[in-house]
Design a protein around this motif. Structure first.
Motif, PDB file in Angstrom:
ATOM      1  N   TYR A 211     -81.802 -23.596  -1.753  1.00 45.47           N
ATOM      2  CA  TYR A 211     -83.178 -23.477  -1.279  1.00 45.47           C
ATOM      3  C   TYR A 211     -83.366 -22.144  -0.582  1.00 45.47           C
ATOM      4  N   LEU A 212     -84.496 -21.537  -0.829  1.00 48.39           N
ATOM      5  CA  LEU A 212     -84.950 -20.357  -0.114  1.00 48.39           C
ATOM      6  C   LEU A 212     -86.100 -20.826   0.768  1.00 48.39           C
ATOM      7  N   GLU A 213     -85.926 -20.677   2.081  1.00 51.73           N
ATOM      8  CA  GLU A 213     -86.968 -21.072   3.030  1.00 51.73           C
ATOM      9  C   GLU A 213     -87.531 -19.813   3.671  1.00 51.73           C
ATOM     10  N   ILE A 214     -88.848 -19.667   3.608  1.00 54.40           N
ATOM     11  CA  ILE A 214     -89.521 -18.544   4.254  1.00 54.40           C
ATOM     12  C   ILE A 214     -90.501 -19.128   5.256  1.00 54.40           C
ATOM     13  N   THR A 215     -90.297 -18.795   6.530  1.00 56.29           N
ATOM     14  CA  THR A 215     -91.163 -19.278   7.601  1.00 56.29           C
ATOM     15  C   THR A 215     -92.092 -18.155   8.023  1.00 56.29           C
TER      16      THR A 215
ATOM     17  N   GLY B 117     -97.875 -27.198  13.241  1.00 56.35           N
ATOM     18  CA  GLY B 117     -98.708 -26.546  14.236  1.00 56.35           C
ATOM     19  C   GLY B 117     -98.385 -25.094  14.498  1.00 56.35           C
ATOM     20  N   GLU B 118     -97.117 -24.761  14.585  1.00 50.91           N
ATOM     21  CA  GLU B 118     -96.736 -23.402  14.984  1.00 50.91           C
ATOM     22  C   GLU B 118     -96.495 -22.431  13.833  1.00 50.91           C
ATOM     23  N   ASP B 119     -96.331 -22.920  12.607  1.00 54.40           N
ATOM     24  CA  ASP B 119     -96.065 -22.017  11.488  1.00 54.40           C
ATOM     25  C   ASP B 119     -96.245 -22.731  10.163  1.00 54.40           C
ATOM     26  N   VAL B 120     -96.047 -21.975   9.097  1.00 49.32           N
ATOM     27  CA  VAL B 120     -96.007 -22.553   7.750  1.00 49.32           C
ATOM     28  C   VAL B 120     -94.695 -22.125   7.104  1.00 49.32           C
ATOM     29  N   GLN B 121     -94.205 -22.957   6.232  1.00 51.09           N
ATOM     30  CA  GLN B 121     -92.972 -22.639   5.507  1.00 51.09           C
ATOM     31  C   GLN B 121     -93.216 -22.811   4.027  1.00 51.09           C
ATOM     32  N   VAL B 122     -92.579 -21.945   3.267  1.00 51.90           N
ATOM     33  CA  VAL B 122     -92.573 -22.109   1.820  1.00 51.90           C
ATOM     34  C   VAL B 122     -91.127 -22.383   1.444  1.00 51.90           C
TER      35      VAL B 122
ATOM     36  N   TYR C 267    -101.804 -11.513   6.924  1.00 55.58           N
ATOM     37  CA  TYR C 267    -101.857 -12.741   7.714  1.00 55.58           C
ATOM     38  C   TYR C 267    -100.639 -12.923   8.622  1.00 55.58           C
ATOM     39  N   PHE C 268     -99.618 -12.090   8.484  1.00 55.05           N
ATOM     40  CA  PHE C 268     -98.399 -12.217   9.288  1.00 55.05           C
ATOM     41  C   PHE C 268     -98.675 -11.893  10.750  1.00 55.05           C
ATOM     42  N   GLN C 269     -98.242 -12.751  11.644  1.00 56.23           N
ATOM     43  CA  GLN C 269     -98.269 -12.468  13.075  1.00 56.23           C
ATOM     44  C   GLN C 269     -96.959 -11.812  13.508  1.00 56.23           C
ATOM     45  N   SER C 270     -95.920 -12.043  12.742  1.00 57.45           N
ATOM     46  CA  SER C 270     -94.602 -11.453  12.986  1.00 57.45           C
ATOM     47  C   SER C 270     -93.868 -11.423  11.649  1.00 57.45           C
ATOM     48  N   ALA C 271     -92.715 -10.781  11.652  1.00 61.66           N
ATOM     49  CA  ALA C 271     -91.925 -10.713  10.414  1.00 61.66           C
ATOM     50  C   ALA C 271     -91.514 -12.125   9.984  1.00 61.66           C
ATOM     51  N   PRO C 272     -91.600 -12.419   8.702  1.00 59.14           N
ATOM     52  CA  PRO C 272     -91.166 -13.733   8.213  1.00 59.14           C
ATOM     53  C   PRO C 272     -89.672 -13.950   8.450  1.00 59.14           C
ATOM     54  N   GLU C 273     -89.296 -15.202   8.640  1.00 61.78           N
ATOM     55  CA  GLU C 273     -87.890 -15.585   8.730  1.00 61.78           C
ATOM     56  C   GLU C 273     -87.479 -16.100   7.352  1.00 61.78           C
ATOM     57  N   VAL C 274     -86.366 -15.583   6.837  1.00 63.68           N
ATOM     58  CA  VAL C 274     -85.926 -15.912   5.483  1.00 63.68           C
ATOM     59  C   VAL C 274     -84.511 -16.476   5.547  1.00 63.68           C
ATOM     60  N   TYR C 275     -84.323 -17.658   4.950  1.00 62.13           N
ATOM     61  CA  TYR C 275     -83.011 -18.312   4.927  1.00 62.13           C
ATOM     62  C   TYR C 275     -82.741 -18.833   3.526  1.00 62.13           C
ATOM     63  N   ILE C 276     -81.478 -18.751   3.118  1.00 61.78           N
ATOM     64  CA  ILE C 276     -81.046 -19.359   1.852  1.00 61.78           C
ATOM     65  C   ILE C 276     -79.994 -20.402   2.185  1.00 61.78           C
ATOM     66  N   TYR C 277     -80.184 -21.608   1.646  1.00 59.83           N
ATOM     67  CA  TYR C 277     -79.273 -22.712   1.880  1.00 59.83           C
ATOM     68  C   TYR C 277     -78.652 -23.171   0.569  1.00 59.83           C
ATOM     69  N   ASN C 278     -77.373 -23.478   0.588  1.00 54.13           N
ATOM     70  CA  ASN C 278     -76.692 -24.112  -0.540  1.00 54.13           C
ATOM     71  C   ASN C 278     -76.877 -25.612  -0.435  1.00 54.13           C
ATOM     72  N   VAL C 279     -77.087 -26.273  -1.543  1.00 51.51           N
ATOM     73  CA  VAL C 279     -77.143 -27.724  -1.570  1.00 51.51           C
ATOM     74  C   VAL C 279     -75.714 -28.224  -1.752  1.00 51.51           C
ATOM     75  N   VAL C 280     -75.275 -29.091  -0.865  1.00 51.60           N
ATOM     76  CA  VAL C 280     -73.914 -29.625  -0.893  1.00 51.60           C
ATOM     77  C   VAL C 280     -73.972 -31.095  -1.238  1.00 51.60           C
ATOM     78  N   GLY C 281     -73.175 -31.485  -2.200  1.00 46.82           N
ATOM     79  CA  GLY C 281     -73.080 -32.904  -2.530  1.00 46.82           C
ATOM     80  C   GLY C 281     -73.905 -33.333  -3.634  1.00 46.82           C
TER      81      GLY C 281
END
Length: 101
Positions: free
Chosen positions: A10-14, A52-57, A87-101
């Motif tokens: 998963y790629l999560e962008i907040t 309330g505080e953000d959106v994530q894709v 629309y950015f109030q600050s730099a996006p946070e970007v994370y990549i997660y491996n699916v385990v199992g």
């Protein structure tokens, strides 16, 4: 018979987006959701999560390599980011997660 792709990463962008700008940001998500699924290698899913505080894709990919590839793609950098940047109030946070199992 179509083969269903399995999510391996998963790629999560907040994004910090003002509440007044969320409808416009959601419109960008909607505009590029299907092109993402149709043209990005390994793309499996894409969801918009709002709180309330953000959106994530949340983007589902078959592998971390394909998630990393999306971050350097023209669709991401020349289309999605360009349209969302106002629309950015600050730099996006970007994370990549491996699916385990």
């Amino acid at each position: 018979m179509a083969t269903e792709k399995t999510v391996g990463a998963y790629l999560e962008i907040t994004l910090k987006v003002n509440e007044n700008d969320r409808a416009a940001a959601a419109a960008v998500y909607t505009k590029y959701r299907q092109p993402f699924l149709d043209t990005i290698s390994g793309a499996v899913s894409k969801q918009l999560l709002v709180r309330g505080e953000d959106v994530q894709v949340l983007h589902g990919f078959t592998s971390t390599t394909e998630a990393e590839g999306y971050l350097v793609s023209d669709l991401f950098n020349q289309d999605v980011v360009v349209e969302l940047k106002p629309y950015f109030q600050s730099a996006p946070e970007v994370y990549i997660y491996n699916v385990v199992g």
